[in-house]
Design an enzyme around this catalytic site. Sequence first.
Site, mmCIF file in Angstrom:
data_model
loop_
_atom_site.group_PDB
_atom_site.id
_atom_site.type_symbol
_atom_site.label_atom_id
_atom_site.label_comp_id
_atom_site.label_asym_id
_atom_site.label_seq_id
_atom_site.Cartn_x
_atom_site.Cartn_y
_atom_site.Cartn_z
ATOM 1 N N GLU A 171 -1.476 -3.672 -3.809
ATOM 2 C CA GLU A 171 -2.076 -2.820 -4.666
ATOM 3 C C GLU A 171 -1.618 -1.210 -4.189
ATOM 4 O O GLU A 171 -2.461 -0.392 -3.895
ATOM 5 C CB GLU A 171 -3.683 -2.767 -4.776
ATOM 6 N N GLU A 175 -4.753 -12.131 -7.024
ATOM 7 C CA GLU A 175 -6.317 -11.700 -6.541
ATOM 8 C C GLU A 175 -6.823 -12.094 -7.904
ATOM 9 O O GLU A 175 -6.435 -11.415 -8.943
ATOM 10 C CB GLU A 175 -6.572 -10.613 -5.937
HETATM 11 C C1 NOJ Z 1 -8.278 -5.548 -4.173
HETATM 12 C C2 NOJ Z 1 -8.102 -5.650 -2.849
HETATM 13 O O1 NOJ Z 1 -6.806 -5.860 -2.662
HETATM 14 C C3 NOJ Z 1 -8.896 -6.053 -2.216
HETATM 15 O O2 NOJ Z 1 -8.971 -5.546 -0.619
HETATM 16 C C4 NOJ Z 1 -10.327 -6.038 -2.410
HETATM 17 O O3 NOJ Z 1 -11.341 -6.536 -1.789
HETATM 18 C C5 NOJ Z 1 -10.546 -6.704 -3.824
HETATM 19 N N1 NOJ Z 1 -9.733 -6.048 -4.766
HETATM 20 C C6 NOJ Z 1 -12.028 -6.546 -4.513
HETATM 21 O O4 NOJ Z 1 -12.228 -5.336 -4.840
#
Ligand code: NOJ
Length: 480
Positions: free
Chosen positions: A203, A392
């Site tokens: 991200e 994710e």
């Molecule tokens: C995106 C991130 O990559 C991760 O580190 C985070 O904990 C999750 N989303 C949930 O917010």
Amino acid sequence: MINILNRKEFLRLLGIIASGTLSNPQQVLASIVKQSELSKSAFGNDFLWGVSTAAYQIEGASQEDGKSRSIWDTFSQKHRHIKDGSTGDIACDFYHNYASDIDLLKSLNMNVFRFSTAWSRVLPQGTGSVNQKGIDFYHRVIDKCLENNIHPWISLYHWDLPQVLQDKGGWMNREVIDWFSEYAHLISKSYGDKVKDWIVLNEPTAFTVVGYGVGVHAPGLRGVNHLLPTIHHAAMCQAEGGRIIRSNVSNANIGTTFSCSHVMPLRSLEKDHIAVERWDALLNRLFIEPSLGLGYPISSLPFLRNIDKHIKEDDMEKLVFDFDFIGIQNYTREVVKNIGIIPYMHGLEIHPAKRGAKDFSDMGWEFYPESLYETLKRFSNYKGVKKLYVTENGCALQDQVVDNRVEDTQRINYFKSYLAQMLRAKNEGIDVRGYLCWSLLDNFEWREGYRPRYGLVYVDFKTQERIIKDSGYWFRDFLK
Ligand code: NOJ
């Protein structure tokens, strides 16, 4: 990503992205839900199922065995920027519990474990001398996965830059391209004979914009002057990291991940469609388009126009890399409207679209499964994008343990509805090959601390006891 900001922080971000004028507003149509029959076999035998994790969020052992501090150690320890005053010093103590945690994953019938390597654990000075104990730790994690027929997936960078490198300017300093290259060579050469699935950056929009633009993630810097070089250097590393893995790892499956979302207008007004165009460019286009040779989306995001100052000769070609896959990370949708409150700028505002929505996570994020479908479709439409994985997806809830059980029915419903939308995309021919949920364990949720619980497995942070939640058992049975 944007939903993690409070109103003041959000307005700070508006100040960045709302500057300049915009052309060609685009229309975004509402999605239509189609229900699908859910079963493991519907996704096919080759479909991968697993979890994603990140070093700082689970490992703990923050100063153990030669590890140096990362920007997240500094940010959480010194500045007390974390809502519950916590740090990742211990987190899930995965550093010591990795073997039993991977056993837990195995017991859920999953076959992918995505984790990130902590740069400051293997290169405590950021570059130069290698910390063998750090290298050995990830060998143990990888070996444990392989013994259990679990594919280890490595993310090179999940937000934890060594503090020593931040002291030299971090992502704002163009030298980060050399630092990152050295680190990428080390990791890919060390593990490339055992690990075939690689993610370069996690991200990048989130860690650049939130960490160097709005300043509520590490290292806590604000403003366009910090943000623009950071964006360009991260995009350069995204491609360079891909090339380095390709050169060191035979048969590698190389990708990178994006926090992406379906962006919709609150009202069907042209000015709200303009808001959609800007948010969409920020969330969904900023890093993928340069990697595909399309350049930065400057006409939709005018604050980027001064990024030119940081672009050297040949950089635009070096931004391009032919990724084998793109990792889609989606949790919710964004509904935006133009509020026009900032002089000389178009003001934009995100709405959680409470009207009509039934479910929200503990992060305040609306359950909106169609967003996953729309996002998969959107990214598959890019010429040059090959395979997709959902790297994710998940939901934070205020889980309670009652009689040693966590009854998280709402999370099961979340997963079912998102998996149905992923299947819908797959059935329409979109090349999605796997699903990694966020996350195996409850963990350190950045500025939110330990309150939001995302795990399939509950963690008692005082005792480090683990309890598989009902959603974990649901996956176990679904994947049987
Ligand atoms: C995106 C991130 O990559 C991760 O580190 C985070 O904990 C999750 N989303 C949930 O917010």
